[in-house]
Design an enzyme around this catalytic site. Structure first.
Site, PDB file in Angstrom:
ATOM      1  N   HIS A 111       0.756  -1.253   0.008  1.00 42.10           N
ATOM      2  CA  HIS A 111       0.118  -0.109   0.022  1.00 42.10           C
ATOM      3  C   HIS A 111       0.949   1.235  -0.063  1.00 42.10           C
ATOM      4  O   HIS A 111       0.550   2.353  -0.716  1.00 42.10           O
ATOM      5  CB  HIS A 111      -0.987   0.127   1.467  1.00 42.10           C
ATOM      6  CG  HIS A 111      -1.805  -0.978   1.475  1.00 42.10           C
ATOM      7  ND1 HIS A 111      -1.984  -1.681   2.501  1.00 42.10           N
ATOM      8  CD2 HIS A 111      -2.627  -1.385   0.352  1.00 42.10           C
ATOM      9  CE1 HIS A 111      -3.156  -2.600   2.234  1.00 42.10           C
ATOM     10  NE2 HIS A 111      -3.628  -2.515   1.085  1.00 42.10           N
TER      11      HIS A 111
ATOM     12  N   SER B  42      -2.903  -7.710   3.296  1.00 38.63           N
ATOM     13  CA  SER B  42      -3.289  -7.374   4.378  1.00 38.63           C
ATOM     14  C   SER B  42      -3.594  -8.825   4.951  1.00 38.63           C
ATOM     15  O   SER B  42      -3.252  -9.322   6.363  1.00 38.63           O
ATOM     16  CB  SER B  42      -4.334  -6.401   4.807  1.00 38.63           C
ATOM     17  OG  SER B  42      -4.026  -5.326   4.314  1.00 38.63           O
TER      18      SER B  42
ATOM     19  N   ARG C 143      -2.564  -6.184  -8.368  1.00 36.02           N
ATOM     20  CA  ARG C 143      -1.255  -7.063  -7.932  1.00 36.02           C
ATOM     21  C   ARG C 143      -1.436  -8.120  -8.949  1.00 36.02           C
ATOM     22  O   ARG C 143      -0.262  -8.604  -9.237  1.00 36.02           O
ATOM     23  CB  ARG C 143      -1.681  -7.915  -6.782  1.00 36.02           C
ATOM     24  CG  ARG C 143      -1.349  -6.968  -5.418  1.00 36.02           C
ATOM     25  CD  ARG C 143      -1.936  -7.415  -4.129  1.00 36.02           C
ATOM     26  NE  ARG C 143      -3.212  -7.264  -4.100  1.00 36.02           N
ATOM     27  CZ  ARG C 143      -3.997  -7.216  -3.441  1.00 36.02           C
ATOM     28  NH1 ARG C 143      -3.565  -7.328  -2.197  1.00 36.02           N
ATOM     29  NH2 ARG C 143      -5.284  -6.875  -3.328  1.00 36.02           N
TER      30      ARG C 143
ATOM     31  N   LYS D 284     -19.343  -5.383   6.855  1.00 37.79           N
ATOM     32  CA  LYS D 284     -18.162  -6.084   7.252  1.00 37.79           C
ATOM     33  C   LYS D 284     -17.671  -5.812   8.655  1.00 37.79           C
ATOM     34  O   LYS D 284     -16.609  -6.164   9.303  1.00 37.79           O
ATOM     35  CB  LYS D 284     -16.788  -5.753   6.362  1.00 37.79           C
ATOM     36  CG  LYS D 284     -17.089  -6.537   4.856  1.00 37.79           C
ATOM     37  CD  LYS D 284     -15.628  -6.415   4.314  1.00 37.79           C
ATOM     38  CE  LYS D 284     -15.563  -6.811   2.858  1.00 37.79           C
ATOM     39  NZ  LYS D 284     -14.470  -6.487   2.248  1.00 37.79           N
TER      40      LYS D 284
END
Ligand code: ADP
Length: 164
Positions: A19, A132, A94, A43
């Protein structure tokens, strides 16, 4: 000409070196970059770090970047972009697997707010594999994650993850 503002949204639970690399690179391209910790109320309870903790960790590792600020938002990203008069939403990619979902989000955001462009930035090869959730798993299984997270905040992240 008015300031060119970009926003970089994510959950950052917690922020990783991947990040931070995207934040640094975007700060060179735009006049101002706002890193925004997004909270999805569905969430809630699934995050390891609270919104305040996530914001604080990002602030501490970006304090040398004078055109970067950190905020949090619960709601639609397109609305937040409008509120900040942002010209760009930054997304890090990614792998091909990130692409489908991000592409769909970019198209929806464009429909909701046509003033803002989604800008995809390729992860650098050193951070391609970092997420993460991966660093949380590795740490909870006793692995050393200090090389994957910014040095100035690594102690706090590791302590919190070890506590579970
Ligand atoms: P994650 O997908 O790891 O849970 P976030 O939702 O916090 O991450 O990600 C915020 C943004 O950062 C997304 O655009 C994501 O694709 C990007 N990103 C996450 N990890 C990396 C990395 N290692 N390198 C480049 N971009 C990344």
């Amino acid at each position: 000409m008015s300031e060119r503002i970009a926003i970089y949204p994510g959950s950052f639970d917690p922020v990783t070196s991947g990040h931070l690399d995207i934040i640094r690179r975007s700060s060179k391209l735009f006049d101002k970059v706002i890193v925004v910790v997004m909270t999805n109320h569905k969430k809630q309870g699934l995050y390891t770090f609270s919104v305040d903790e996530r914001v604080d960790l990002i602030k501490r590792c970006t304090k040398d970047l004078t055109n970067v600020s950190v905020d949090s938002y619960m709601g639609l990203l397109a609305d937040y972009a409008k509120k900040q008069k942002a010209v760009a939403i930054i997304k890090g990619l990614r792998a091909v697997s990130d692409f489908e979902n991000e592409f769909q989000q970019a198209l929806i955001n464009k429909k909701l707010n046509d003033e803002v462009e989604t800008v995809f930035m390729a992860a650098d090869s050193e951070h391609m594999f970092l997420s993460s959730s991966m660093i949380k798993q590795v740490c909870q299984l006793g692995g050393d994650i200090s090389q994957f997270i910014p040095g100035e905040i690594s102690k706090d992240i590791i302590e919190k993850l070890k506590k579970g």
